[in-house]
Scaffold this motif. Structure first.
Motif, PDB file in Angstrom:
ATOM      1  N   TRP A  73       0.851  -1.180   0.000  1.00 21.85           N
ATOM      2  CA  TRP A  73       0.000   0.000   0.000  1.00 21.85           C
ATOM      3  C   TRP A  73       0.886   1.229   0.000  1.00 21.85           C
ATOM      4  CZ3 TRP A  73      -5.495   0.128   0.566  1.00 21.85           C
ATOM      5  CH2 TRP A  73      -6.084  -1.148   0.572  1.00 21.85           C
ATOM      6  N   ARG A  74       0.516   2.211  -0.788  1.00 20.94           N
ATOM      7  CA  ARG A  74       1.228   3.486  -0.848  1.00 20.94           C
ATOM      8  C   ARG A  74       0.481   4.499   0.013  1.00 20.94           C
ATOM      9  NH1 ARG A  74       6.205   3.166  -3.067  1.00 20.94           N
ATOM     10  NH2 ARG A  74       6.235   1.401  -4.486  1.00 20.94           N
ATOM     11  N   VAL A  75       1.252   5.355   0.668  1.00 20.72           N
ATOM     12  CA  VAL A  75       0.672   6.361   1.563  1.00 20.72           C
ATOM     13  C   VAL A  75       0.722   7.706   0.857  1.00 20.72           C
ATOM     14  CG1 VAL A  75       0.785   7.407   3.842  1.00 20.72           C
ATOM     15  CG2 VAL A  75       1.512   5.017   3.531  1.00 20.72           C
ATOM     16  N   HIS A  76      -0.419   8.370   0.826  1.00 25.95           N
ATOM     17  CA  HIS A  76      -0.542   9.647   0.122  1.00 25.95           C
ATOM     18  C   HIS A  76      -1.179  10.702   1.023  1.00 25.95           C
ATOM     19  CE1 HIS A  76       0.398   7.997  -3.873  1.00 25.95           C
ATOM     20  NE2 HIS A  76      -0.194   6.908  -3.423  1.00 25.95           N
ATOM     21  N   ILE A  77      -0.866  11.940   0.718  1.00 21.32           N
ATOM     22  CA  ILE A  77      -1.519  13.069   1.371  1.00 21.32           C
ATOM     23  C   ILE A  77      -2.708  13.457   0.494  1.00 21.32           C
ATOM     24  CG2 ILE A  77      -1.301  15.477   2.079  1.00 21.32           C
ATOM     25  CD1 ILE A  77       1.728  14.916   2.440  1.00 21.32           C
ATOM     26  N   PRO A  78      -3.916  13.387   1.035  1.00 21.45           N
ATOM     27  CA  PRO A  78      -5.073  13.765   0.217  1.00 21.45           C
ATOM     28  C   PRO A  78      -5.107  15.277  -0.003  1.00 21.45           C
ATOM     29  CG  PRO A  78      -5.767  13.181   2.431  1.00 21.45           C
ATOM     30  CD  PRO A  78      -4.293  12.908   2.356  1.00 21.45           C
ATOM     31  N   PRO A  79      -5.678  15.708  -1.108  1.00 25.81           N
ATOM     32  CA  PRO A  79      -5.723  17.139  -1.397  1.00 25.81           C
ATOM     33  C   PRO A  79      -6.327  17.974  -0.256  1.00 25.81           C
ATOM     34  CG  PRO A  79      -6.410  15.889  -3.319  1.00 25.81           C
ATOM     35  CD  PRO A  79      -6.249  14.900  -2.199  1.00 25.81           C
ATOM     36  N   ALA A  80      -7.333  17.445   0.418  1.00 29.62           N
ATOM     37  CA  ALA A  80      -7.987  18.203   1.493  1.00 29.62           C
ATOM     38  C   ALA A  80      -7.055  18.467   2.675  1.00 29.62           C
ATOM     39  CB  ALA A  80      -9.238  17.460   1.970  1.00 29.62           C
ATOM     40  N   ALA A  81      -6.029  17.637   2.848  1.00 27.74           N
ATOM     41  CA  ALA A  81      -5.107  17.812   3.970  1.00 27.74           C
ATOM     42  C   ALA A  81      -3.980  18.794   3.664  1.00 27.74           C
ATOM     43  CB  ALA A  81      -4.514  16.465   4.373  1.00 27.74           C
ATOM     44  N   ARG A  82      -3.760  19.100   2.427  1.00 28.57           N
ATOM     45  CA  ARG A  82      -2.615  19.958   2.049  1.00 28.57           C
ATOM     46  C   ARG A  82      -2.636  21.337   2.705  1.00 28.57           C
ATOM     47  NH1 ARG A  82       1.167  17.419  -0.665  1.00 28.57           N
ATOM     48  NH2 ARG A  82       0.487  15.563  -1.776  1.00 28.57           N
ATOM     49  N   PRO A  83      -3.768  22.033   2.769  1.00 28.28           N
ATOM     50  CA  PRO A  83      -3.752  23.333   3.462  1.00 28.28           C
ATOM     51  C   PRO A  83      -3.414  23.206   4.948  1.00 28.28           C
ATOM     52  CG  PRO A  83      -5.720  23.136   2.097  1.00 28.28           C
ATOM     53  CD  PRO A  83      -5.054  21.793   2.110  1.00 28.28           C
ATOM     54  N   ARG A  84      -3.890  22.133   5.585  1.00 23.20           N
ATOM     55  CA  ARG A  84      -3.554  21.918   7.004  1.00 23.20           C
ATOM     56  C   ARG A  84      -2.070  21.631   7.163  1.00 23.20           C
ATOM     57  NH1 ARG A  84      -6.974  17.414   9.605  1.00 23.20           N
ATOM     58  NH2 ARG A  84      -6.663  16.399   7.604  1.00 23.20           N
ATOM     59  N   ILE A  85      -1.510  20.868   6.238  1.00 19.86           N
ATOM     60  CA  ILE A  85      -0.082  20.557   6.297  1.00 19.86           C
ATOM     61  C   ILE A  85       0.736  21.828   6.107  1.00 19.86           C
ATOM     62  CG2 ILE A  85       1.783  19.398   5.043  1.00 19.86           C
ATOM     63  CD1 ILE A  85      -0.117  16.979   4.832  1.00 19.86           C
ATOM     64  N   ALA A  86       0.304  22.702   5.223  1.00 23.41           N
ATOM     65  CA  ALA A  86       1.012  23.975   5.029  1.00 23.41           C
ATOM     66  C   ALA A  86       0.998  24.798   6.315  1.00 23.41           C
ATOM     67  CB  ALA A  86       0.381  24.758   3.882  1.00 23.41           C
ATOM     68  N   ALA A  87      -0.125  24.792   7.020  1.00 26.19           N
ATOM     69  CA  ALA A  87      -0.215  25.530   8.289  1.00 26.19           C
ATOM     70  C   ALA A  87       0.712  24.930   9.333  1.00 26.19           C
ATOM     71  CB  ALA A  87      -1.662  25.544   8.795  1.00 26.19           C
ATOM     72  N   VAL A  88       0.777  23.599   9.388  1.00 27.80           N
ATOM     73  CA  VAL A  88       1.678  22.933  10.333  1.00 27.80           C
ATOM     74  C   VAL A  88       3.126  23.231   9.973  1.00 27.80           C
ATOM     75  CG1 VAL A  88       2.449  20.708  11.244  1.00 27.80           C
ATOM     76  CG2 VAL A  88       0.013  21.128  10.881  1.00 27.80           C
ATOM     77  N   ALA A  89       3.445  23.202   8.689  1.00 31.00           N
ATOM     78  CA  ALA A  89       4.814  23.495   8.245  1.00 31.00           C
ATOM     79  C   ALA A  89       5.232  24.899   8.681  1.00 31.00           C
ATOM     80  CB  ALA A  89       4.930  23.342   6.729  1.00 31.00           C
ATOM     81  N   ASP A  90       4.300  25.850   8.639  1.00 27.65           N
ATOM     82  CA  ASP A  90       4.594  27.206   9.110  1.00 27.65           C
ATOM     83  C   ASP A  90       4.941  27.208  10.598  1.00 27.65           C
ATOM     84  OD1 ASP A  90       4.195  28.320   6.605  1.00 27.65           O
ATOM     85  OD2 ASP A  90       2.127  28.967   7.040  1.00 27.65           O
ATOM     86  N   VAL A  91       4.213  26.431  11.377  1.00 27.91           N
ATOM     87  CA  VAL A  91       4.477  26.336  12.812  1.00 27.91           C
ATOM     88  C   VAL A  91       5.848  25.717  13.064  1.00 27.91           C
ATOM     89  CG1 VAL A  91       3.750  25.165  14.949  1.00 27.91           C
ATOM     90  CG2 VAL A  91       2.049  26.309  13.491  1.00 27.91           C
ATOM     91  N   VAL A  92       6.172  24.668  12.322  1.00 26.63           N
ATOM     92  CA  VAL A  92       7.474  24.003  12.474  1.00 26.63           C
ATOM     93  C   VAL A  92       8.601  24.963  12.089  1.00 26.63           C
ATOM     94  CG1 VAL A  92       8.931  22.113  11.627  1.00 26.63           C
ATOM     95  CG2 VAL A  92       6.516  21.698  12.175  1.00 26.63           C
ATOM     96  N   ARG A  93       8.427  25.670  10.981  1.00 22.63           N
ATOM     97  CA  ARG A  93       9.435  26.651  10.552  1.00 22.63           C
ATOM     98  C   ARG A  93       9.624  27.737  11.600  1.00 22.63           C
ATOM     99  NH1 ARG A  93       8.088  25.660   5.549  1.00 22.63           N
ATOM    100  NH2 ARG A  93       6.214  26.907   5.584  1.00 22.63           N
ATOM    101  N   ASP A  94       8.515  28.232  12.149  1.00 28.20           N
ATOM    102  CA  ASP A  94       8.594  29.263  13.177  1.00 28.20           C
ATOM    103  C   ASP A  94       9.333  28.746  14.412  1.00 28.20           C
ATOM    104  OD1 ASP A  94       7.795  31.917  14.301  1.00 28.20           O
ATOM    105  OD2 ASP A  94       6.749  30.609  15.731  1.00 28.20           O
TER     106      ASP A  94
END
Length: 153
Positions: free
Chosen positions: A92-113
């Motif tokens: 099985w391959r693991v994918h990020i669904p399109p609906a999760a991408r905006p949430r991931i971008a927000a989390v990435a901002d928190v990690v970067r900060d």
């Protein structure tokens, strides 16, 4: 520099800094319902979507069952989805669904900060030097562990 077991030297500072980083990052990820370990899985998938559980475990240097538990939780929260591989139904391959991408971008901002907080007050040159020095220390420790593993005594 004097190395003394009673002194809070380099090893203590590295360990304490890592502990504080983990604590701060966990606190900042809590509103997203994520832990650092779950974010690490997502970060792997951001770099290359469609990896297998085994590939994720290998990259994160964790056991496959541990990766499986992380993936189960992320799937329940709709951060990821598993898809069968047409060529091999066991994989099985693991994918990020399109609906999760905006949430991931927000989390990435928190990690970067959080990373910016860590190096606040250090120039770009100092940050680069620190990364190189810590990389050299890590290399030394990996080599020492390799020697110890081969040492029969």
């Amino acid at each position: 520099m004097i190395i003394d077991d009673n002194d809070k030297g380099l090893g203590f500072l590295i360990a304490e800094t890592a502990r504080l980083h983990r604590k701060l990052l966990d606190r900042r990820l809590q509103p997203f319902g994520l832990t650092r370990a779950q974010w690490a899985v997502l970060a792997v998938l951001v770099r290359r979507d469609g990896r297998t559980q085994s590939e994720i475990a290998e990259e994160l240097e964790i056991e496959k069952p541990t990766a499986g538990r992380l993936l189960d939780h992320l799937e329940q929260l709709a951060w990821i989805e598993r898809r069968p591989t047409p060529a091999d139904r066991r994989v099985w391959r693991v994918h990020i669904p399109p609906a999760a991408r905006p949430r991931i971008a927000a989390v990435a901002d928190v990690v970067r900060d959080t990373r910016h907080v860590m190096v606040q007050g250090l120039s770009a040159d100092q940050q680069l030097l620190l990364v190189r020095q810590l990389g050299a220390i890590k290399t030394n420790m990996v080599a020492a562990l390799g020697e110890a593993a081969g040492d029969p005594g």
